[in-house]
Scaffold this motif. Structure first.
Motif, PDB file in Angstrom:
ATOM      1  N   TRP A 266       0.174   9.462  -4.512  1.00 32.76           N
ATOM      2  CA  TRP A 266       0.203   8.784  -3.211  1.00 32.76           C
ATOM      3  C   TRP A 266       0.676   7.347  -3.353  1.00 32.76           C
ATOM      4  CZ3 TRP A 266       0.584  12.408  -0.064  1.00 32.76           C
ATOM      5  CH2 TRP A 266      -0.110  13.592  -0.243  1.00 32.76           C
ATOM      6  N   PRO A 267       1.531   6.919  -2.410  1.00 31.08           N
ATOM      7  CA  PRO A 267       2.151   5.599  -2.534  1.00 31.08           C
ATOM      8  C   PRO A 267       1.211   4.442  -2.211  1.00 31.08           C
ATOM      9  CG  PRO A 267       2.790   6.613  -0.467  1.00 31.08           C
ATOM     10  CD  PRO A 267       1.996   7.652  -1.231  1.00 31.08           C
ATOM     11  N   THR A 268       1.551   3.317  -2.800  1.00 33.78           N
ATOM     12  CA  THR A 268       0.970   2.056  -2.382  1.00 33.78           C
ATOM     13  C   THR A 268       1.834   1.553  -1.224  1.00 33.78           C
ATOM     14  OG1 THR A 268       2.406   0.817  -3.880  1.00 33.78           O
ATOM     15  CG2 THR A 268       0.231   1.478  -4.735  1.00 33.78           C
ATOM     16  N   GLN A 269       1.484   0.434  -0.652  1.00 29.02           N
ATOM     17  CA  GLN A 269       2.305  -0.132   0.419  1.00 29.02           C
ATOM     18  C   GLN A 269       3.722  -0.416  -0.080  1.00 29.02           C
ATOM     19  OE1 GLN A 269       0.980  -0.174   3.464  1.00 29.02           O
ATOM     20  NE2 GLN A 269       2.964  -0.734   4.269  1.00 29.02           N
ATOM     21  N   GLU A 270       3.837  -0.888  -1.327  1.00 31.22           N
ATOM     22  CA  GLU A 270       5.157  -1.200  -1.903  1.00 31.22           C
ATOM     23  C   GLU A 270       6.004   0.060  -2.114  1.00 31.22           C
ATOM     24  OE1 GLU A 270       2.207  -2.265  -3.404  1.00 31.22           O
ATOM     25  OE2 GLU A 270       2.303  -4.240  -2.475  1.00 31.22           O
ATOM     26  N   GLY A 271       5.371   1.187  -2.338  1.00 31.93           N
ATOM     27  CA  GLY A 271       6.112   2.419  -2.608  1.00 31.93           C
ATOM     28  C   GLY A 271       6.385   3.278  -1.395  1.00 31.93           C
ATOM     29  N   MET A 272       5.871   2.889  -0.259  1.00 28.20           N
ATOM     30  CA  MET A 272       5.991   3.723   0.940  1.00 28.20           C
ATOM     31  C   MET A 272       7.447   4.044   1.303  1.00 28.20           C
ATOM     32  SD  MET A 272       4.098   5.340   3.087  1.00 28.20           S
ATOM     33  CE  MET A 272       2.521   4.540   3.065  1.00 28.20           C
ATOM     34  N   ALA A 273       8.324   3.061   1.252  1.00 29.06           N
ATOM     35  CA  ALA A 273       9.724   3.289   1.658  1.00 29.06           C
ATOM     36  C   ALA A 273      10.411   4.304   0.756  1.00 29.06           C
ATOM     37  CB  ALA A 273      10.488   1.975   1.666  1.00 29.06           C
ATOM     38  N   VAL A 274      10.153   4.250  -0.541  1.00 29.24           N
ATOM     39  CA  VAL A 274      10.810   5.179  -1.466  1.00 29.24           C
ATOM     40  C   VAL A 274      10.131   6.542  -1.440  1.00 29.24           C
ATOM     41  CG1 VAL A 274      11.466   5.574  -3.867  1.00 29.24           C
ATOM     42  CG2 VAL A 274      11.604   3.282  -2.913  1.00 29.24           C
ATOM     43  N   SER A 275       8.820   6.568  -1.317  1.00 31.99           N
ATOM     44  CA  SER A 275       8.104   7.846  -1.347  1.00 31.99           C
ATOM     45  C   SER A 275       8.514   8.744  -0.192  1.00 31.99           C
ATOM     46  CB  SER A 275       6.592   7.619  -1.320  1.00 31.99           C
ATOM     47  OG  SER A 275       6.161   7.178  -0.052  1.00 31.99           O
ATOM     48  N   LYS A 276       8.945   8.159   0.886  1.00 28.60           N
ATOM     49  CA  LYS A 276       9.355   8.969   2.036  1.00 28.60           C
ATOM     50  C   LYS A 276      10.610   9.790   1.744  1.00 28.60           C
ATOM     51  CE  LYS A 276       8.246   5.432   5.073  1.00 28.60           C
ATOM     52  NZ  LYS A 276       8.496   4.706   6.287  1.00 28.60           N
ATOM     53  N   ASP A 277      11.307   9.472   0.667  1.00 31.60           N
ATOM     54  CA  ASP A 277      12.512  10.226   0.325  1.00 31.60           C
ATOM     55  C   ASP A 277      12.205  11.640  -0.151  1.00 31.60           C
ATOM     56  OD1 ASP A 277      14.160   8.164   1.100  1.00 31.60           O
ATOM     57  OD2 ASP A 277      14.169   7.249  -0.876  1.00 31.60           O
ATOM     58  N   VAL A 278      10.937  11.980  -0.211  1.00 36.57           N
ATOM     59  CA  VAL A 278      10.559  13.342  -0.552  1.00 36.57           C
ATOM     60  C   VAL A 278      11.126  14.331   0.470  1.00 36.57           C
ATOM     61  CG1 VAL A 278       8.304  13.382   0.616  1.00 36.57           C
ATOM     62  CG2 VAL A 278       8.653  14.726  -1.451  1.00 36.57           C
TER      63      VAL A 278
END
Length: 139
Positions: free
Chosen positions: A106-118
């Protein structure tokens, strides 16, 4: 192109094509930022000059986006290209400290933009599976 593939191919293709076109004429600051993030996750990329890296990424995104948007490109081809693109993004997400919670996907706030590329990977794998099924049915 099957009608059922159109929504995923159009949404992903337009997104990836737009991203590539935006990078194509990127400046030194954009090149350094994207290159730095990629090289942090994939150290071998550090040997490539940032501007050259940005152009290569842009070209790959433009080609991938176009492959998805052109109706006569087989689902297997477009899906395979998108799998590579999405896999690279998600690999960067996983390998970059601070993008996901320790010991978790699960993403942190910093990783949210990239994690959505799933979602790109989901579209890609759906196209690959359908493309492989089509190949098998033709035999």
């Amino acid at each position: 192109m099957r009608a059922g593939h159109a929504p995923g191919r159009i949404s992903a293709g337009a997104y990836v094509l737009h991203s590539g076109l935006g990078k194509w004429s990127g400046d030194d600051q954009q090149a350094a930022g994207i290159h730095g993030m990629a090289a942090g996750a994939y150290p071998f990329l550090g040997k490539i000059p940032p501007r050259r890296f940005l152009r290569a990424v842009a070209a790959a995104e433009i080609a991938t986006g176009a492959a998805l948007l052109i109706p006569f490109v087989p689902a297997l081809v477009g899906g395979t290209a998108l799998t590579g693109f999405a896999g690279g993004l998600l690999g960067m997400y996983w390998r970059t400290p601070g993008m996901h919670k320790p010991g978790s996907i699960w993403p942190t706030q910093e990783g949210m933009a990239v994690s959505k590329d799933v979602w790109l990977l989901g579209i890609a794998l759906g196209l690959v599976i359908d493309g492989l099924a089509d190949c098998r049915n033709r035999r």
